[in-house]
Design a protein around this motif. Sequence first.
Motif, PDB file in Angstrom:
ATOM      1  N   ASP A 111       0.799  -1.188  -0.091  1.00  0.00           N
ATOM      2  CA  ASP A 111      -0.145  -0.147   0.003  1.00  0.00           C
ATOM      3  C   ASP A 111       0.805   1.177  -0.051  1.00  0.00           C
ATOM      4  O   ASP A 111       1.852   1.333   0.815  1.00  0.00           O
ATOM      5  N   GLY A 112       0.697   2.184  -0.926  1.00  0.00           N
ATOM      6  CA  GLY A 112       1.372   3.433  -1.082  1.00  0.00           C
ATOM      7  C   GLY A 112       2.576   3.551  -1.936  1.00  0.00           C
ATOM      8  O   GLY A 112       3.214   4.409  -2.181  1.00  0.00           O
ATOM      9  N   SER A 113       2.629   2.322  -2.488  1.00  0.00           N
ATOM     10  CA  SER A 113       3.880   2.274  -3.636  1.00  0.00           C
ATOM     11  C   SER A 113       3.212   2.512  -4.914  1.00  0.00           C
ATOM     12  O   SER A 113       1.862   2.430  -5.101  1.00  0.00           O
ATOM     13  N   THR A 114       3.993   2.997  -5.884  1.00  0.00           N
ATOM     14  CA  THR A 114       3.513   3.159  -7.197  1.00  0.00           C
ATOM     15  C   THR A 114       3.545   2.154  -8.135  1.00  0.00           C
ATOM     16  O   THR A 114       4.269   1.076  -7.749  1.00  0.00           O
ATOM     17  N   VAL A 115       2.756   2.088  -9.008  1.00  0.00           N
ATOM     18  CA  VAL A 115       2.656   0.836 -10.107  1.00  0.00           C
ATOM     19  C   VAL A 115       3.947   0.904 -10.779  1.00  0.00           C
ATOM     20  O   VAL A 115       4.594  -0.196 -10.920  1.00  0.00           O
ATOM     21  N   MET A 116       4.597   2.200 -11.033  1.00  0.00           N
ATOM     22  CA  MET A 116       5.709   2.138 -11.758  1.00  0.00           C
ATOM     23  C   MET A 116       6.943   1.531 -10.771  1.00  0.00           C
ATOM     24  O   MET A 116       7.835   0.522 -11.207  1.00  0.00           O
ATOM     25  N   GLU A 117       7.186   2.047  -9.558  1.00  0.00           N
ATOM     26  CA  GLU A 117       7.935   1.369  -8.692  1.00  0.00           C
ATOM     27  C   GLU A 117       7.893  -0.157  -8.547  1.00  0.00           C
ATOM     28  O   GLU A 117       8.891  -1.143  -8.426  1.00  0.00           O
ATOM     29  N   SER A 153      -3.512   1.641  -3.437  1.00  0.00           N
ATOM     30  CA  SER A 153      -4.190   1.527  -2.445  1.00  0.00           C
ATOM     31  C   SER A 153      -5.244   0.467  -2.086  1.00  0.00           C
ATOM     32  O   SER A 153      -5.398  -0.216  -3.198  1.00  0.00           O
ATOM     33  N   ALA A 154      -5.918   0.437  -1.028  1.00  0.00           N
ATOM     34  CA  ALA A 154      -6.880  -0.848  -1.027  1.00  0.00           C
ATOM     35  C   ALA A 154      -8.005  -0.646  -1.993  1.00  0.00           C
ATOM     36  O   ALA A 154      -8.330  -1.638  -2.592  1.00  0.00           O
ATOM     37  N   GLU A 155      -8.443   0.667  -2.522  1.00  0.00           N
ATOM     38  CA  GLU A 155      -9.430   0.827  -3.614  1.00  0.00           C
ATOM     39  C   GLU A 155      -8.874   0.182  -4.781  1.00  0.00           C
ATOM     40  O   GLU A 155      -9.755  -0.318  -5.625  1.00  0.00           O
ATOM     41  N   LEU A 156      -7.367   0.130  -4.970  1.00  0.00           N
ATOM     42  CA  LEU A 156      -6.880  -0.319  -6.262  1.00  0.00           C
ATOM     43  C   LEU A 156      -6.497  -1.630  -6.198  1.00  0.00           C
ATOM     44  O   LEU A 156      -5.834  -2.144  -7.121  1.00  0.00           O
ATOM     45  N   ASP A 157      -6.860  -2.635  -5.009  1.00  0.00           N
ATOM     46  CA  ASP A 157      -6.396  -3.894  -4.773  1.00  0.00           C
ATOM     47  C   ASP A 157      -7.135  -4.806  -6.063  1.00  0.00           C
ATOM     48  O   ASP A 157      -8.120  -4.755  -6.356  1.00  0.00           O
ATOM     49  N   GLY A 158      -6.170  -5.340  -6.747  1.00  0.00           N
ATOM     50  CA  GLY A 158      -6.405  -6.010  -8.196  1.00  0.00           C
ATOM     51  C   GLY A 158      -6.498  -5.500  -9.372  1.00  0.00           C
ATOM     52  O   GLY A 158      -6.516  -5.701 -10.496  1.00  0.00           O
ATOM     53  N   LEU A 159      -5.730  -3.953  -9.272  1.00  0.00           N
ATOM     54  CA  LEU A 159      -5.442  -3.151 -10.534  1.00  0.00           C
ATOM     55  C   LEU A 159      -4.801  -3.998 -11.538  1.00  0.00           C
ATOM     56  O   LEU A 159      -3.820  -4.660 -11.460  1.00  0.00           O
ATOM     57  N   THR A 160      -5.301  -3.944 -12.999  1.00  0.00           N
ATOM     58  CA  THR A 160      -4.742  -4.544 -13.750  1.00  0.00           C
ATOM     59  C   THR A 160      -4.331  -3.420 -15.153  1.00  0.00           C
ATOM     60  O   THR A 160      -5.186  -2.385 -15.414  1.00  0.00           O
TER      61      THR A 160
END
Length: 106
Positions: free
Chosen positions: A20-26, A91-98
């Motif tokens: 949580d709090g990390s970026t997709v790029m990281e 974030s928790a809201e983006l859990d599972g993001l593709t």
Amino acid sequence: MLKLKFIGNDDTVYDLEVQDGSTVMENAVRNGVPGIEAECGGACACATCHVYVDEAWTEKVGEPEPMEEDMLDFAVDVRANSRLSCQITMSAELDGLTVRVPDSQG
């Protein structure tokens, strides 16, 4: 831990567990996802971390800020669901993001 899925430009799937709090790029860089170069290190000063957000997630991810929109002008094959992965924070809201890596990056 949160789930994040990358689909590479060769259709390889990268299922990641991320903080949580990390970026997709990281997370892409940390896990060696091909096509995410992140030349500026996440400063929103290049477009080498360009991704396509899966249609099911575009509303939750939201629209790019003006600075990101300006940088997307340097990306190839920009679409309505294009984002710079350095500007998407997990974030928790983006859990599972593709997200998908564009064909032009690889």
